[in-house]
Design an enzyme around this catalytic site. Structure first.
Site, PDB file in Angstrom:
ATOM      1  N   LYS A   1       0.797  -1.231   0.000  1.00  0.00           N
ATOM      2  CA  LYS A   1       0.000   0.000   0.000  1.00  0.00           C
ATOM      3  C   LYS A   1       0.825   1.276   0.000  1.00  0.00           C
ATOM      4  CE  LYS A   1      -4.468  -1.299   1.878  1.00  0.00           C
ATOM      5  NZ  LYS A   1      -5.445  -1.036   2.926  1.00  0.00           N
TER       6      LYS A   1
ATOM      7  N   LYS B   1      -6.426 -10.642  -5.525  1.00  0.00           N
ATOM      8  CA  LYS B   1      -7.481 -10.654  -4.502  1.00  0.00           C
ATOM      9  C   LYS B   1      -8.598  -9.660  -4.842  1.00  0.00           C
ATOM     10  CE  LYS B   1      -6.916  -8.386  -0.754  1.00  0.00           C
ATOM     11  NZ  LYS B   1      -6.829  -7.708   0.528  1.00  0.00           N
TER      12      LYS B   1
ATOM     13  N   LYS C   1     -11.255  -3.779  -1.944  1.00  0.00           N
ATOM     14  CA  LYS C   1     -11.964  -2.491  -1.885  1.00  0.00           C
ATOM     15  C   LYS C   1     -11.198  -1.424  -2.640  1.00  0.00           C
ATOM     16  CE  LYS C   1     -13.421  -3.162   2.906  1.00  0.00           C
ATOM     17  NZ  LYS C   1     -12.969  -2.915   4.264  1.00  0.00           N
TER      18      LYS C   1
HETATM   19  P1  TYM Z   1     -10.676  -5.189   5.971  1.00  0.00           P
HETATM   20  O1  TYM Z   1     -11.634  -4.128   6.354  1.00  0.00           O
HETATM   21  O2  TYM Z   1      -9.745  -4.929   4.838  1.00  0.00           O
HETATM   22  O3  TYM Z   1     -11.442  -6.520   5.600  1.00  0.00           O
HETATM   23  C1  TYM Z   1     -12.415  -7.086   6.476  1.00  0.00           C
HETATM   24  C2  TYM Z   1     -12.310  -8.600   6.425  1.00  0.00           C
HETATM   25  O4  TYM Z   1     -12.495  -9.082   5.087  1.00  0.00           O
HETATM   26  C3  TYM Z   1     -11.442  -9.990   4.757  1.00  0.00           C
HETATM   27  N1  TYM Z   1     -11.218  -9.922   3.299  1.00  0.00           N
HETATM   28  C4  TYM Z   1     -11.314 -10.967   2.478  1.00  0.00           C
HETATM   29  N2  TYM Z   1     -11.608 -12.259   2.689  1.00  0.00           N
HETATM   30  C5  TYM Z   1     -11.633 -13.076   1.616  1.00  0.00           C
HETATM   31  N3  TYM Z   1     -11.389 -12.651   0.342  1.00  0.00           N
HETATM   32  C6  TYM Z   1     -11.078 -11.369   0.087  1.00  0.00           C
HETATM   33  N4  TYM Z   1     -10.859 -10.970  -1.165  1.00  0.00           N
HETATM   34  C7  TYM Z   1     -11.035 -10.460   1.176  1.00  0.00           C
HETATM   35  N5  TYM Z   1     -10.772  -9.125   1.272  1.00  0.00           N
HETATM   36  C8  TYM Z   1     -10.878  -8.826   2.585  1.00  0.00           C
HETATM   37  C9  TYM Z   1     -10.249  -9.495   5.560  1.00  0.00           C
HETATM   38  O5  TYM Z   1      -9.281 -10.506   5.702  1.00  0.00           O
HETATM   39  C10 TYM Z   1     -10.909  -9.107   6.854  1.00  0.00           C
HETATM   40  O6  TYM Z   1     -11.067 -10.241   7.687  1.00  0.00           O
HETATM   41  N6  TYM Z   1      -6.956  -4.980   9.294  1.00  0.00           N
HETATM   42  C11 TYM Z   1      -8.305  -5.455   9.097  1.00  0.00           C
HETATM   43  C12 TYM Z   1      -9.292  -4.894  10.100  1.00  0.00           C
HETATM   44  C13 TYM Z   1      -8.897  -5.044  11.527  1.00  0.00           C
HETATM   45  C14 TYM Z   1      -8.968  -6.233  12.298  1.00  0.00           C
HETATM   46  C15 TYM Z   1      -8.539  -5.861  13.603  1.00  0.00           C
HETATM   47  C16 TYM Z   1      -9.329  -7.544  12.021  1.00  0.00           C
HETATM   48  C17 TYM Z   1      -8.458  -4.052  12.347  1.00  0.00           C
HETATM   49  N7  TYM Z   1      -8.250  -4.528  13.591  1.00  0.00           N
HETATM   50  C18 TYM Z   1      -8.440  -6.811  14.635  1.00  0.00           C
HETATM   51  C19 TYM Z   1      -9.234  -8.484  13.047  1.00  0.00           C
HETATM   52  C20 TYM Z   1      -8.811  -8.113  14.319  1.00  0.00           C
HETATM   53  C21 TYM Z   1      -8.750  -5.034   7.708  1.00  0.00           C
HETATM   54  O7  TYM Z   1      -8.236  -4.120   7.130  1.00  0.00           O
HETATM   55  O8  TYM Z   1      -9.848  -5.679   7.251  1.00  0.00           O
END
Ligand code: TYM
Length: 330
Positions: free
Chosen positions: A117, A195, A198
């Site tokens: 990123k 992947k 967003k």
């Molecule tokens: P975020 O907001 O990017 O995504 C939320 C969840 O969606 C999953 N995900 C996917 N799973 C399968 N295929 C995909 N293409 C795909 N794209 C996204 C992500 O793995 C995630 O589970 N850093 C985290 C948010 C966070 C968090 C935490 C998670 C902040 N603090 C503590 C767990 C525990 C994030 O950016 O998720």
């Protein structure tokens, strides 16, 4: 205890839904303690663009409310799970600071998400993002973290911080474990090796949770497949059709074998039409419920406030324990 989070960045898609949120809903079972968080502070790392001028995207508040409604409409039950907004619980940022004082800087340098990123003008927040994520998890002493595969490295780093805290300060914090759903990595609709994301500039590469039936049919119709007429799963040689099969299996609750048998003699056109119908039906149910929830915004805000009070009760106790052990006057 299960803890997880999602960023309110405006474009939740079926990768987030199948990779994380649907699993969160499944894990809401009697006897389980579930804590789910909308990580609006993390989302701030995504807001700044520096091109010819500096811009800061101001949609966090409406994106947060919209995502909260989506999650409840998807089945997150605020009476059963602790459901709250990260910035309403200031202990998250406080623990992040403490972690930043015990963590060697080079641990962050190996994070692939940062490497992917970072731009010429990245903020410090993007670099220290994993520390805030570790703080989220450690504050609740989570045992399991249900997330998609892209977050696995962050969970492993969190384990390293926990081990360091435990050994330095004679604490006994639980080491969290990565918990995978049946769809840990949903791929882009037009590139089976990338992947679904967003931040992808091409909207046609993903199905957003708010897409209309027409948009879903159009995107699936245009999704990449190959010239082989039969429908079967082969991750290495046919990543695109294999991704669509995985999505079909998840939305239909049929096993991969059942899906393949069903479409053995059918055409890709038939398969894509049925897949579109399946996705559109489930997302339409969510959209209807979401509309009702957003019609009563004050009730939604009240629900989130109550969630943050419950979260704070747990977080403040755990933070106090850590502060005492590291030698702060509490
Ligand atoms: P975020 O907001 O990017 O995504 C939320 C969840 O969606 C999953 N995900 C996917 N799973 C399968 N295929 C995909 N293409 C795909 N794209 C996204 C992500 O793995 C995630 O589970 N850093 C985290 C948010 C966070 C968090 C935490 C998670 C902040 N603090 C503590 C767990 C525990 C994030 O950016 O998720």
């Amino acid at each position: 205890m299960y803890f997880s989070g999602i960023q309110p960045t405006g474009k939740m898609h079926i990768g987030n839904y199948l990779g994380a949120v649907r699993n969160w809903v499944k894990l809401q079972q009697p006897g389980n303690q579930n804590i789910y968080c909308i990580v609006d502070l993390h989302a701030l790392t995504d807001k700044l663009t520096i091109d010819h001028e500096i811009k800061f995207d101001q949609n966090t508040k409406s994106d947060t409310l919209s995502l909260a409604a989506t999650l409840i409409a998807s089945g997150i039950n605020p009476k059963q799970s602790v459901f709250f907004i990260q910035s309403h619980v200031p202990e998250h940022a406080e623990l992040q600071w403490i972690l930043s004082c015990i963590a060697p800087k080079n641990w962050l340098n190996k994070m692939t998400q940062y490497k992917d990123k970072k731009k010429e003008y990245s903020t410090l927040g993007l670099y220290t993002y994993p520390l805030l994520m570790a703080a989220d998890i450690i504050l609740y002493q989570a045992q399991y973290v249900p997330v998609g595969l892209d977050q696995k490295q962050h969970i492993e780093l969190t384990r390293d911080y926990v081990q360091r805290l435990n050994s330095l300060f004679k604490l006994n914090i639980v080491e969290p474990q990565y918990l995978e759903s049946t769809c840990p990595k949903i791929m882009s609709l037009r590139d089976g090796n990338k992947k679904m994301s967003k931040s992808d500039a091409i909207d046609g590469n993903r199905i957003n949770i708010d897409d209309s039936k027409e948009e879903i049919f159009e995107k699936i119709k245009r999704s990449k497949t190959d010239s082989i007429p039969q429908i079967y799963f082969d991750q290495d040689k046919r990543p695109e059709i294999s991704n669509l099969l995985r999505i079909y299996s998840a939305f239909s609750n049929l096993s991969m074998e059942q899906v393949i048998e069903k479409y053995l003699t059918k055409t890709t056109v038939d398969f894509k039409r049925d897949l579109s119908e399946l996705i559109a039906n489930e997302l339409n149910t969510i959209a209807q419920k979401k509309k009702q929830i957003l019609n009563n915004q004050s009730e939604l805000e009240q629900t989130l406030k109550e969630g943050s009070m419950k979260a704070r009760e747990i977080a403040s106790k755990n933070l106090k324990l850590i502060k005492e052990n590291i030698g702060l006057l509490v």
